[in-house]
Design a protein around this motif. Structure first.
Motif, mmCIF file in Angstrom:
data_model
loop_
_atom_site.group_PDB
_atom_site.id
_atom_site.type_symbol
_atom_site.label_atom_id
_atom_site.label_comp_id
_atom_site.label_asym_id
_atom_site.label_seq_id
_atom_site.Cartn_x
_atom_site.Cartn_y
_atom_site.Cartn_z
ATOM 1 N N PRO A 161 0.841 -1.203 0.000
ATOM 2 C CA PRO A 161 0.000 0.000 0.000
ATOM 3 C C PRO A 161 0.874 1.251 0.000
ATOM 4 O O PRO A 161 2.023 1.229 0.438
ATOM 5 C CB PRO A 161 -0.797 -0.103 1.306
ATOM 6 N N VAL A 162 0.310 2.348 -0.516
ATOM 7 C CA VAL A 162 1.030 3.623 -0.535
ATOM 8 C C VAL A 162 0.428 4.494 0.568
ATOM 9 O O VAL A 162 -0.662 5.040 0.406
ATOM 10 C CB VAL A 162 0.905 4.319 -1.908
ATOM 11 N N PRO A 163 1.104 4.623 1.700
ATOM 12 C CA PRO A 163 0.525 5.381 2.815
ATOM 13 C C PRO A 163 0.553 6.890 2.544
ATOM 14 O O PRO A 163 1.423 7.404 1.835
ATOM 15 C CB PRO A 163 1.437 5.022 3.991
ATOM 16 N N GLY A 164 -0.432 7.574 3.111
ATOM 17 C CA GLY A 164 -0.437 9.027 3.080
ATOM 18 C C GLY A 164 -1.038 9.683 1.851
ATOM 19 O O GLY A 164 -1.085 10.908 1.786
ATOM 20 N N LEU A 165 -1.471 8.920 0.865
ATOM 21 C CA LEU A 165 -2.094 9.532 -0.313
ATOM 22 C C LEU A 165 -3.493 10.024 0.032
ATOM 23 O O LEU A 165 -4.300 9.284 0.592
ATOM 24 C CB LEU A 165 -2.215 8.524 -1.459
ATOM 25 N N THR A 166 -3.778 11.265 -0.315
ATOM 26 C CA THR A 166 -5.125 11.794 -0.082
ATOM 27 C C THR A 166 -6.006 11.432 -1.283
ATOM 28 O O THR A 166 -5.499 11.073 -2.358
ATOM 29 C CB THR A 166 -5.088 13.325 0.067
ATOM 30 N N ASP A 167 -7.314 11.555 -1.087
ATOM 31 C CA ASP A 167 -8.236 11.273 -2.194
ATOM 32 C C ASP A 167 -7.990 12.186 -3.392
ATOM 33 O O ASP A 167 -7.949 11.702 -4.530
ATOM 34 C CB ASP A 167 -9.690 11.371 -1.725
ATOM 35 N N PRO A 168 -7.810 13.499 -3.202
ATOM 36 C CA PRO A 168 -7.527 14.360 -4.366
ATOM 37 C C PRO A 168 -6.210 13.995 -5.064
ATOM 38 O O PRO A 168 -6.127 14.046 -6.292
ATOM 39 C CB PRO A 168 -7.465 15.772 -3.779
ATOM 40 N N GLU A 169 -5.183 13.609 -4.296
ATOM 41 C CA GLU A 169 -3.928 13.202 -4.919
ATOM 42 C C GLU A 169 -4.121 11.931 -5.753
ATOM 43 O O GLU A 169 -3.633 11.832 -6.881
ATOM 44 C CB GLU A 169 -2.852 12.945 -3.853
ATOM 45 N N LEU A 170 -4.855 11.003 -5.195
ATOM 46 C CA LEU A 170 -5.113 9.749 -5.898
ATOM 47 C C LEU A 170 -5.936 9.997 -7.169
ATOM 48 O O LEU A 170 -5.633 9.430 -8.226
ATOM 49 C CB LEU A 170 -5.829 8.771 -4.963
ATOM 50 N N ALA A 171 -6.938 10.857 -7.072
ATOM 51 C CA ALA A 171 -7.730 11.204 -8.264
ATOM 52 C C ALA A 171 -6.844 11.865 -9.320
ATOM 53 O O ALA A 171 -6.978 11.590 -10.523
ATOM 54 C CB ALA A 171 -8.887 12.121 -7.885
ATOM 55 N N GLY A 172 -5.925 12.705 -8.902
ATOM 56 C CA GLY A 172 -5.001 13.355 -9.830
ATOM 57 C C GLY A 172 -4.053 12.355 -10.489
ATOM 58 O O GLY A 172 -3.788 12.437 -11.690
ATOM 59 N N ILE A 173 -3.557 11.405 -9.710
ATOM 60 C CA ILE A 173 -2.672 10.367 -10.249
ATOM 61 C C ILE A 173 -3.410 9.564 -11.318
ATOM 62 O O ILE A 173 -2.872 9.292 -12.394
ATOM 63 C CB ILE A 173 -2.139 9.450 -9.124
ATOM 64 N N ILE A 174 -4.651 9.201 -11.020
ATOM 65 C CA ILE A 174 -5.449 8.441 -11.987
ATOM 66 C C ILE A 174 -5.661 9.268 -13.250
ATOM 67 O O ILE A 174 -5.518 8.761 -14.372
ATOM 68 C CB ILE A 174 -6.784 7.981 -11.359
ATOM 69 N N SER A 175 -5.971 10.555 -13.108
ATOM 70 C CA SER A 175 -6.136 11.427 -14.283
ATOM 71 C C SER A 175 -4.846 11.486 -15.093
ATOM 72 O O SER A 175 -4.871 11.421 -16.329
ATOM 73 C CB SER A 175 -6.546 12.835 -13.861
ATOM 74 N N PHE A 176 -3.719 11.628 -14.407
ATOM 75 C CA PHE A 176 -2.426 11.676 -15.087
ATOM 76 C C PHE A 176 -2.194 10.393 -15.887
ATOM 77 O O PHE A 176 -1.890 10.430 -17.081
ATOM 78 C CB PHE A 176 -1.302 11.894 -14.062
#
Length: 187
Positions: A161-176
């Motif tokens: 697991p990748v600790p500390g990722l926020t929901d907006p960061e994760l959504a941004g990573i997926i968009s990227f």
């Protein structure tokens, strides 16, 4: 007499002046003909089994050929840490994908590469048809980041697991990742 002949004889006996007759069925066969038919059926079964065996062997050969073709060129192991995919970056990224690119660089690039091209011996390329939205939807990325994932497509081992990722960061990573996939023909 057989049952069919008996019925015809009985039916004819009820008419005035009619006498019972014996009707032979065109379906009656001699023992010799039955023996020939049974041999013919056995030959048909053997032919069908031969066809099934040949088809099975062809399927196994095709699968083996595909496996061999999909392997590396046989020149040895890929250099550790080398990029596994050639990635074309889009000319522009949406603002969400730009933020995701930064989050990706901070949390994912050390394993998956700066442009999600993967690293030999470390992690798979996310810019690959295996990760297209129809096979690995956005939720698969969320679950992998939150819970880790067991190795199932690649020989890299399990992902933690990748600790500390926020929901907006994760959504941004997926968009990227999705925008880079589109730029590389993965839809």
């Amino acid at each position: 007499m057989d049952r069919r002949t008996d019925r015809i004889a009985e039916a004819g006996a009820g008419y005035p002046g009619a006498s019972p007759i014996k009707v032979t069925s065109p379906y009656q066969t001699s023992p010799a003909l039955l023996a020939r038919l049974s041999v013919a059926r056995a030959d048909q079964r053997k032919e069908i089994m031969r066809t099934v065996y040949v088809a099975a062997i062809a399927a196994v050969a095709a699968g083996g050929a595909w496996w061999l073709w999909s392997q590396s060129d046989g020149s040895g192991q890929v250099e550790e840490g080398r990029a596994l995919a050639i990635v074309t970056m889009p000319a522009t990224l949406s603002p969400e994908a730009q933020a995701g690119q930064q989050a990706f660089a901070a949390n994912c690039a050390s394993c998956h590469g700066t442009d999600a091209e993967g690293r030999a011996g470390t992690a798979p390329p996310l810019i690959h048809k295996i990760y297209e939205p129809g096979h690995h939807g956005d939720m698969a990325f969320v679950m992998a980041a939150r819970n880790g994932v067991r190795a199932h497509h690649w020989p890299f081992g399990n992902m933690a697991p990748v600790p500390g990722l926020t929901d907006p960061e994760l959504a941004g990573i997926i968009s990227f990742v999705r925008e880079v996939q589109v730029a590389n023909g993965i839809r």
